[in-house]
Design a protein around this motif. Structure first.
Motif, short mmCIF file in Angstrom:
data_model
loop_
_atom_site.label_atom_id
_atom_site.label_comp_id
_atom_site.label_asym_id
_atom_site.label_seq_id
_atom_site.Cartn_x
_atom_site.Cartn_y
_atom_site.Cartn_z
N PHE A 298 0.87 -1.18 0.05
CA PHE A 298 0.13 0.23 0.02
C PHE A 298 0.75 1.20 -0.03
CE2 PHE A 298 -2.16 3.37 2.38
CZ PHE A 298 -3.37 3.47 1.51
N GLU A 299 1.98 1.33 0.80
CA GLU A 299 2.90 2.38 0.92
C GLU A 299 3.48 2.89 -0.57
OE1 GLU A 299 3.02 0.40 5.04
OE2 GLU A 299 2.97 -0.19 2.65
N ASP A 300 3.42 1.78 -1.58
CA ASP A 300 4.02 2.07 -2.95
C ASP A 300 2.90 2.58 -3.76
OD1 ASP A 300 6.46 1.00 -1.68
OD2 ASP A 300 5.98 -0.99 -2.46
N ILE A 301 1.58 2.56 -3.48
CA ILE A 301 0.66 3.20 -4.34
C ILE A 301 0.91 4.77 -4.41
CG2 ILE A 301 -1.64 3.57 -4.58
CD1 ILE A 301 -2.25 1.10 -3.12
N PRO A 302 1.06 5.33 -5.70
CA PRO A 302 1.36 6.70 -5.96
C PRO A 302 0.32 7.66 -5.30
CG PRO A 302 1.81 5.65 -8.01
CD PRO A 302 1.32 4.93 -6.96
N ASN A 303 0.44 8.67 -4.90
CA ASN A 303 -0.57 9.50 -3.99
C ASN A 303 -1.70 9.76 -5.12
OD1 ASN A 303 -1.65 11.15 -2.16
ND2 ASN A 303 -1.08 13.11 -3.54
N LYS A 304 -1.30 10.09 -6.47
CA LYS A 304 -2.46 10.36 -7.68
C LYS A 304 -3.39 8.93 -7.57
CE LYS A 304 0.68 8.96 -11.24
NZ LYS A 304 1.60 9.52 -12.57
N GLU A 305 -2.93 8.10 -7.41
CA GLU A 305 -4.07 6.92 -7.45
C GLU A 305 -4.85 6.53 -6.39
OE1 GLU A 305 -1.61 3.23 -9.03
OE2 GLU A 305 -0.48 4.39 -10.32
#
Length: 448
Positions: free
Chosen positions: A180-187
């Motif tokens: 989850f930490e790797d999901i970009p903010n824009k997504e």
């Protein structure tokens, strides 16, 4: 020339050093106190939960006076009591996404040039006194006959399906194994948070998201009318419903909480009830095409229709305005739309628009453990059951839905002109959504 030391110099220097030491001590104490308070807030939040800890509620409530000029005018128009005719007119606009240009008796007619005319006739036929009589083939929604045990079993099966697919190493798709930490903010812009009731909703366009967004506005009281929160979901104007300022989403955490954002997100994901609604992927594509290209839409025409016409329909210079194009009968076909989706250049230029982007890319089901998975095919019973689970059924009621009983035949009718090879590639593109959310493989479309 060396300066002669005077008798008071040593005492003055000592006092200066002492003052500096005290100042340094105060600075260090201030920093330690700030860190302690931040840690106290985080650990307090994590331990006792956040249902009654409204960090952002006071900041996200929106007044009409803070909205853009055009939106404020539309909002003020609703301040007066609506007549029946006005309510019905608004109702027609609101159900457009659900009716999706109303495929009533002649679905093939909507694919040709006559589709726009038939669509207008259908919408013009909707009148208040004979609404149910005019909507032939439409189910206005009934109470579920399923027991609580049956509904629980269905939810458990849907959640278990997602868990099994996400744990199956033989099934791979983009982003499946990331943290989850790797999901970009824009997504993370589709995850709407309601701190008042501890709810997170991942909205999926073309899956009753307009009304679910309305429900989130009512629950969170994030939008006011004359200083008072809305009470009727259908009173909320569509332009406000889909305005990003009306909702507090995960991607806004960074601006507010900085480096603590992901930690706070994970706390909310742990404590709050998370839900989403999904739909048969191919039917959702048909819905997206109809609502964005079957009727005049200035934004979608300029951003998507013109490139489609140029690349796939042999229009080197299509009309610059959508009204001019529709008057001349020039608009992309469903075949052009599928070509656009399959063209490798499409995603290279920009990610899929949210109306046809895959659900797994919008809502991240392998990183977020959803508590409730609703389906458009069972919208009424799922919505009713969900509101009871959330313990808000006395506060809000989901608007009655209008569903087309003939949706099972949409795919064969709409894909009739799509080559089988293209259908197979399209299925590969949307296969994760079919598999993760338990929709059967459309074998009738994938073989000659």
């Amino acid at each position: 020339m060396n300066r002669q030391r005077r008798p008071g110099d040593r005492g003055w220097a000592g006092m200066h050093v002492l003052k500096m030491s005290k100042s340094r001590i105060f600075q260090i104490c201030g920093i330690m106190a700030s860190v302690f308070m931040i840690l106290l807030i985080i650990f307090y939040w994590d331990d006792v939960g956040t249902t009654h800890f409204y960090l952002h509620t006071a900041f996200t409530r929106i007044q009409a006076t803070h909205l853009p000029t055009m939106m404020s005018q539309n909002h003020d128009h609703l301040n007066s009591e609506k007549t029946i005719e006005e309510r019905m007119s608004s109702f027609k606009a609101d159900i457009q996404d659900d009716l999706e240009l109303m495929y009533v008796e002649n679905p093939k007619g909507y694919q040709g040039e006559g589709g726009s005319h038939e669509m207008k006739q259908t919408f013009n036929a909707i009148t208040l006194p004979s609404l149910e009589e005019e909507l032939q083939g439409i189910d206005l929604g009934i109470n579920s006959a399923k027991t609580k045990t049956e509904l629980e079993r269905i939810q458990n099966e849907r959640k278990q399906k997602i868990e099994d697919i996400c744990a199956d190493s033989s099934i791979m798709f983009s982003g499946k194994n990331r943290y989850f930490e790797d999901i970009p903010n824009k997504e993370l812009d589709h995850l709407i948070v309601d701190d008042r009731h501890g709810i997170i909703y991942c909205y999926v366009p073309k899956v009753a998201c307009t009304n679910w967004k309305r429900m989130m506005i009512l629950l969170s009281e994030s939008l006011l009318k004359l200083g008072t929160p809305y009470r009727d979901p259908l009173d909320i104007p569509r332009d406000l419903v889909h305005n990003s300022t009306s909702h507090f989403t995960f991607n806004k955490f960074w601006k507010r909480y900085g480096k603590f954002s992901k930690h706070l997100m994970k706390i909310k994901l742990k404590k709050y009830t998370k839900f989403l609604f999904v739909r048969d992927p191919f039917v959702r594509l048909i819905s997206a095409f109809r609502s964005k290209f079957g009727i005049q839409n200035k934004d979608f025409y300029s951003r998507f229709a013109i490139p489609m016409l140029q690349l796939y329909a042999n229009y080197s210079h299509p009309p610059s305005s959508v009204s001019e194009a529709f008057s001349a009968g020039i608009k992309p076909t469903f075949v052009n739309f599928i070509q656009y989706l399959l063209d490798p250049r499409t995603e290279k230029d920009m990610p899929f628009n949210e109306h046809w982007r895959q659900v797994y890319r919008l809502c991240h089901p392998c990183q977020i453990n959803y508590d409730f998975i609703g389906k458009l095919e069972s919208l009424d019973e799922d919505a009713s059951y969900l509101l009871k689970l959330l313990n808000v059924e006395k506060l809000v009621q989901f608007p009655r839905s209008l569903r087309n009983r003939t949706v099972t035949s949409w795919e064969e009718d709409w894909f009739a002109k799509i080559p089988v090879a293209w259908r197979k590639k399209l299925y590969e593109l949307y296969e994760p959504d079919f598999v993760v959310f338990g929709y059967p493989k459309p074998t009738n479309l994938l073989f000659d």
